[in-house]
Design a protein around this motif. Structure first.
Motif, PDB file in Angstrom:
ATOM      1  N   ILE A  80     -21.040 -13.770  23.598  1.00 31.77           N
ATOM      2  CA  ILE A  80     -22.385 -14.146  23.369  1.00 31.77           C
ATOM      3  C   ILE A  80     -22.822 -15.062  24.832  1.00 31.77           C
ATOM      4  O   ILE A  80     -22.021 -15.684  25.130  1.00 31.77           O
ATOM      5  CB  ILE A  80     -22.245 -15.227  22.247  1.00 31.77           C
ATOM      6  N   VAL A  81     -23.936 -14.466  24.925  1.00 27.47           N
ATOM      7  CA  VAL A  81     -24.761 -15.294  26.096  1.00 27.47           C
ATOM      8  C   VAL A  81     -26.100 -15.680  25.527  1.00 27.47           C
ATOM      9  O   VAL A  81     -26.810 -14.855  25.311  1.00 27.47           O
ATOM     10  CB  VAL A  81     -24.726 -14.579  27.289  1.00 27.47           C
ATOM     11  N   GLY A  82     -26.290 -17.169  25.301  1.00 28.96           N
ATOM     12  CA  GLY A  82     -27.410 -17.747  24.965  1.00 28.96           C
ATOM     13  C   GLY A  82     -27.879 -16.659  23.777  1.00 28.96           C
ATOM     14  O   GLY A  82     -27.405 -17.056  22.827  1.00 28.96           O
ATOM     15  N   MET A 101     -25.771 -34.095  19.594  1.00 30.04           N
ATOM     16  CA  MET A 101     -25.736 -32.769  20.122  1.00 30.04           C
ATOM     17  C   MET A 101     -26.616 -31.670  19.163  1.00 30.04           C
ATOM     18  O   MET A 101     -26.134 -31.541  18.132  1.00 30.04           O
ATOM     19  CB  MET A 101     -24.428 -32.397  20.244  1.00 30.04           C
ATOM     20  N   THR A 102     -27.542 -31.025  19.958  1.00 31.40           N
ATOM     21  CA  THR A 102     -28.355 -30.398  19.178  1.00 31.40           C
ATOM     22  C   THR A 102     -28.115 -28.776  19.069  1.00 31.40           C
ATOM     23  O   THR A 102     -28.328 -27.980  18.489  1.00 31.40           O
ATOM     24  CB  THR A 102     -29.934 -30.373  19.454  1.00 31.40           C
ATOM     25  N   ASP A 103     -27.573 -28.358  20.376  1.00 35.48           N
ATOM     26  CA  ASP A 103     -27.181 -27.094  20.759  1.00 35.48           C
ATOM     27  C   ASP A 103     -26.038 -26.534  19.811  1.00 35.48           C
ATOM     28  O   ASP A 103     -25.024 -27.321  19.871  1.00 35.48           O
ATOM     29  CB  ASP A 103     -26.760 -26.783  22.277  1.00 35.48           C
ATOM     30  N   LYS A 104     -26.034 -25.577  19.333  1.00 35.67           N
ATOM     31  CA  LYS A 104     -24.707 -24.869  18.475  1.00 35.67           C
ATOM     32  C   LYS A 104     -23.625 -24.661  19.506  1.00 35.67           C
ATOM     33  O   LYS A 104     -24.108 -24.151  20.675  1.00 35.67           O
ATOM     34  CB  LYS A 104     -25.250 -23.577  17.697  1.00 35.67           C
ATOM     35  N   THR A 105     -22.489 -24.762  18.966  1.00 36.75           N
ATOM     36  CA  THR A 105     -21.401 -24.366  19.969  1.00 36.75           C
ATOM     37  C   THR A 105     -20.975 -22.958  19.671  1.00 36.75           C
ATOM     38  O   THR A 105     -21.416 -22.174  18.731  1.00 36.75           O
ATOM     39  CB  THR A 105     -20.027 -25.039  19.457  1.00 36.75           C
ATOM     40  N   TYR A 106     -20.191 -22.440  20.664  1.00 32.97           N
ATOM     41  CA  TYR A 106     -19.831 -21.025  20.706  1.00 32.97           C
ATOM     42  C   TYR A 106     -19.127 -20.925  19.316  1.00 32.97           C
ATOM     43  O   TYR A 106     -19.376 -19.614  18.949  1.00 32.97           O
ATOM     44  CB  TYR A 106     -19.056 -20.861  21.961  1.00 32.97           C
ATOM     45  N   VAL A 107     -18.501 -21.627  18.851  1.00 27.87           N
ATOM     46  CA  VAL A 107     -17.853 -21.167  17.519  1.00 27.87           C
ATOM     47  C   VAL A 107     -18.847 -21.070  16.488  1.00 27.87           C
ATOM     48  O   VAL A 107     -18.601 -20.105  15.546  1.00 27.87           O
ATOM     49  CB  VAL A 107     -16.731 -22.499  17.209  1.00 27.87           C
ATOM     50  N   GLU A 108     -19.776 -22.086  16.471  1.00 22.97           N
ATOM     51  CA  GLU A 108     -20.825 -21.577  15.324  1.00 22.97           C
ATOM     52  C   GLU A 108     -21.530 -20.387  15.430  1.00 22.97           C
ATOM     53  O   GLU A 108     -21.824 -19.717  14.638  1.00 22.97           O
ATOM     54  CB  GLU A 108     -21.810 -22.844  15.651  1.00 22.97           C
ATOM     55  N   GLU A 109     -21.942 -20.244  16.880  1.00 19.40           N
ATOM     56  CA  GLU A 109     -22.609 -18.846  17.214  1.00 19.40           C
ATOM     57  C   GLU A 109     -21.776 -17.556  16.697  1.00 19.40           C
ATOM     58  O   GLU A 109     -22.130 -16.771  16.219  1.00 19.40           O
ATOM     59  CB  GLU A 109     -23.099 -18.904  18.605  1.00 19.40           C
ATOM     60  N   TYR A 110     -20.463 -17.737  17.259  1.00 16.42           N
ATOM     61  CA  TYR A 110     -19.520 -16.859  16.951  1.00 16.42           C
ATOM     62  C   TYR A 110     -19.559 -16.628  15.361  1.00 16.42           C
ATOM     63  O   TYR A 110     -19.538 -15.345  14.863  1.00 16.42           O
ATOM     64  CB  TYR A 110     -18.029 -17.050  17.307  1.00 16.42           C
ATOM     65  N   THR A 111     -19.215 -17.609  14.552  1.00 21.11           N
ATOM     66  CA  THR A 111     -19.373 -17.393  13.187  1.00 21.11           C
ATOM     67  C   THR A 111     -20.454 -16.885  12.471  1.00 21.11           C
ATOM     68  O   THR A 111     -20.524 -15.923  11.520  1.00 21.11           O
ATOM     69  CB  THR A 111     -19.195 -18.762  12.560  1.00 21.11           C
ATOM     70  N   ALA A 112     -21.769 -17.024  13.199  1.00 17.30           N
ATOM     71  CA  ALA A 112     -23.132 -16.654  12.542  1.00 17.30           C
ATOM     72  C   ALA A 112     -23.033 -14.968  12.976  1.00 17.30           C
ATOM     73  O   ALA A 112     -23.585 -14.300  12.241  1.00 17.30           O
ATOM     74  CB  ALA A 112     -24.213 -17.306  13.257  1.00 17.30           C
ATOM     75  N   VAL A 113     -22.527 -14.625  14.353  1.00 18.98           N
ATOM     76  CA  VAL A 113     -22.575 -13.287  14.454  1.00 18.98           C
ATOM     77  C   VAL A 113     -21.616 -12.599  13.622  1.00 18.98           C
ATOM     78  O   VAL A 113     -22.213 -11.369  12.983  1.00 18.98           O
ATOM     79  CB  VAL A 113     -22.090 -12.981  16.074  1.00 18.98           C
ATOM     80  N   LEU A 150     -29.518  -9.782  18.958  1.00 19.13           N
ATOM     81  CA  LEU A 150     -30.346 -10.843  19.457  1.00 19.13           C
ATOM     82  C   LEU A 150     -30.617 -11.988  18.520  1.00 19.13           C
ATOM     83  O   LEU A 150     -30.678 -11.527  17.210  1.00 19.13           O
ATOM     84  CB  LEU A 150     -31.848 -10.153  19.773  1.00 19.13           C
ATOM     85  N   LYS A 151     -30.658 -13.039  19.131  1.00 21.73           N
ATOM     86  CA  LYS A 151     -31.038 -14.265  18.056  1.00 21.73           C
ATOM     87  C   LYS A 151     -32.260 -14.653  18.261  1.00 21.73           C
ATOM     88  O   LYS A 151     -32.768 -15.129  19.206  1.00 21.73           O
ATOM     89  CB  LYS A 151     -30.122 -15.362  18.356  1.00 21.73           C
ATOM     90  N   ALA A 152     -33.278 -14.481  17.150  1.00 19.95           N
ATOM     91  CA  ALA A 152     -34.684 -14.971  17.354  1.00 19.95           C
ATOM     92  C   ALA A 152     -34.899 -15.677  15.854  1.00 19.95           C
ATOM     93  O   ALA A 152     -34.218 -15.306  14.965  1.00 19.95           O
ATOM     94  CB  ALA A 152     -35.542 -13.721  17.364  1.00 19.95           C
ATOM     95  N   ASN A 153     -35.730 -16.797  15.755  1.00 25.89           N
ATOM     96  CA  ASN A 153     -36.001 -17.540  15.021  1.00 25.89           C
ATOM     97  C   ASN A 153     -34.719 -18.176  14.292  1.00 25.89           C
ATOM     98  O   ASN A 153     -34.704 -18.212  12.925  1.00 25.89           O
ATOM     99  CB  ASN A 153     -36.938 -16.749  13.749  1.00 25.89           C
ATOM    100  N   GLY A 154     -33.903 -18.347  15.027  1.00 24.93           N
ATOM    101  CA  GLY A 154     -32.489 -19.044  14.269  1.00 24.93           C
ATOM    102  C   GLY A 154     -31.717 -18.064  13.665  1.00 24.93           C
ATOM    103  O   GLY A 154     -30.536 -18.242  13.256  1.00 24.93           O
ATOM    104  N   GLU A 155     -31.746 -16.716  13.653  1.00 19.87           N
ATOM    105  CA  GLU A 155     -30.986 -15.596  13.052  1.00 19.87           C
ATOM    106  C   GLU A 155     -30.476 -14.589  14.002  1.00 19.87           C
ATOM    107  O   GLU A 155     -31.313 -13.994  14.797  1.00 19.87           O
ATOM    108  CB  GLU A 155     -31.889 -15.007  11.999  1.00 19.87           C
ATOM    109  N   TRP A 156     -29.294 -14.136  13.934  1.00 21.09           N
ATOM    110  CA  TRP A 156     -28.637 -13.077  14.712  1.00 21.09           C
ATOM    111  C   TRP A 156     -29.225 -11.815  13.779  1.00 21.09           C
ATOM    112  O   TRP A 156     -28.832 -11.550  12.591  1.00 21.09           O
ATOM    113  CB  TRP A 156     -27.283 -13.136  14.948  1.00 21.09           C
ATOM    114  N   GLN A 157     -29.635 -10.813  14.528  1.00 21.33           N
ATOM    115  CA  GLN A 157     -30.062  -9.527  13.795  1.00 21.33           C
ATOM    116  C   GLN A 157     -29.456  -8.440  15.014  1.00 21.33           C
ATOM    117  O   GLN A 157     -29.456  -8.505  16.010  1.00 21.33           O
ATOM    118  CB  GLN A 157     -31.565  -9.205  13.894  1.00 21.33           C
ATOM    119  N   ILE A 158     -29.101  -7.308  14.300  1.00 16.72           N
ATOM    120  CA  ILE A 158     -28.644  -6.249  15.000  1.00 16.72           C
ATOM    121  C   ILE A 158     -29.839  -5.358  15.621  1.00 16.72           C
ATOM    122  O   ILE A 158     -30.480  -5.106  14.613  1.00 16.72           O
ATOM    123  CB  ILE A 158     -27.550  -5.286  14.297  1.00 16.72           C
TER     124      ILE A 158
END
Length: 127
Positions: free
Chosen positions: A80-82, A1-13, A106-114
């Motif tokens: 989070i949506v995409g 599985m290569t897509d990050k899970t919602y939990v991983e994205e939530y943690t990153a945000v 927005l998530k660009a180049n693998g990083e979340w930025q405000i």
């Protein structure tokens, strides 16, 4: 599985939002610089209506007007949506103020930025 899970994205945000909170608490904008996109802006409503300011105004305010404080802050919600996200953060005793902040990321180049911060400053009760 290569897509990050919602939990991983939530943690990153939340990690990105934490940079903002730590920066405010320490009155040091250098901590939050990477959390914001260079073209980010902030908005609020004042006596003269809607006010828009470049994000540099936030950095200047943190460095010049804030004093280190011990805020009580909570990430109230994250949606989070995409590659887009929105979040609400409430802070009490942030240099003597209470804020409700709404962030758009927005998530660009693998990083979340405000990319935008809208906020409400609550009235502070007098004792």
């Amino acid at each position: 599985m290569t897509d990050k899970t919602y939990v991983e994205e939530y943690t990153a945000v939340v990690k990105t939002l934490s940079k903002y909170l730590e920066s405010c608490a320490k009155a040091d904008s250098s901590i939050m610089l990477t959390a914001f996109h260079a073209d980010a802006a902030m908005f609020t409503v004042g006596e003269s209506g809607v006010t828009r300011a470049p994000i540099q105004a936030l950095f200047d305010g943190i460095d010049n007007d804030f004093k280190p404080s011990t805020p009580n802050s909570a990430v109230v919600s994250v949606d989070i949506v995409g590659t887009v996200a929105s979040a609400r953060v409430d802070s009490d005793n942030l240099d003597g103020f209470r804020f409700s902040d709404f962030f758009h990321l927005l998530k660009a180049n693998g990083e979340w930025q405000i990319v935008a911060k809208t906020f409400h400053t609550h009235s502070t009760p007098t004792n």
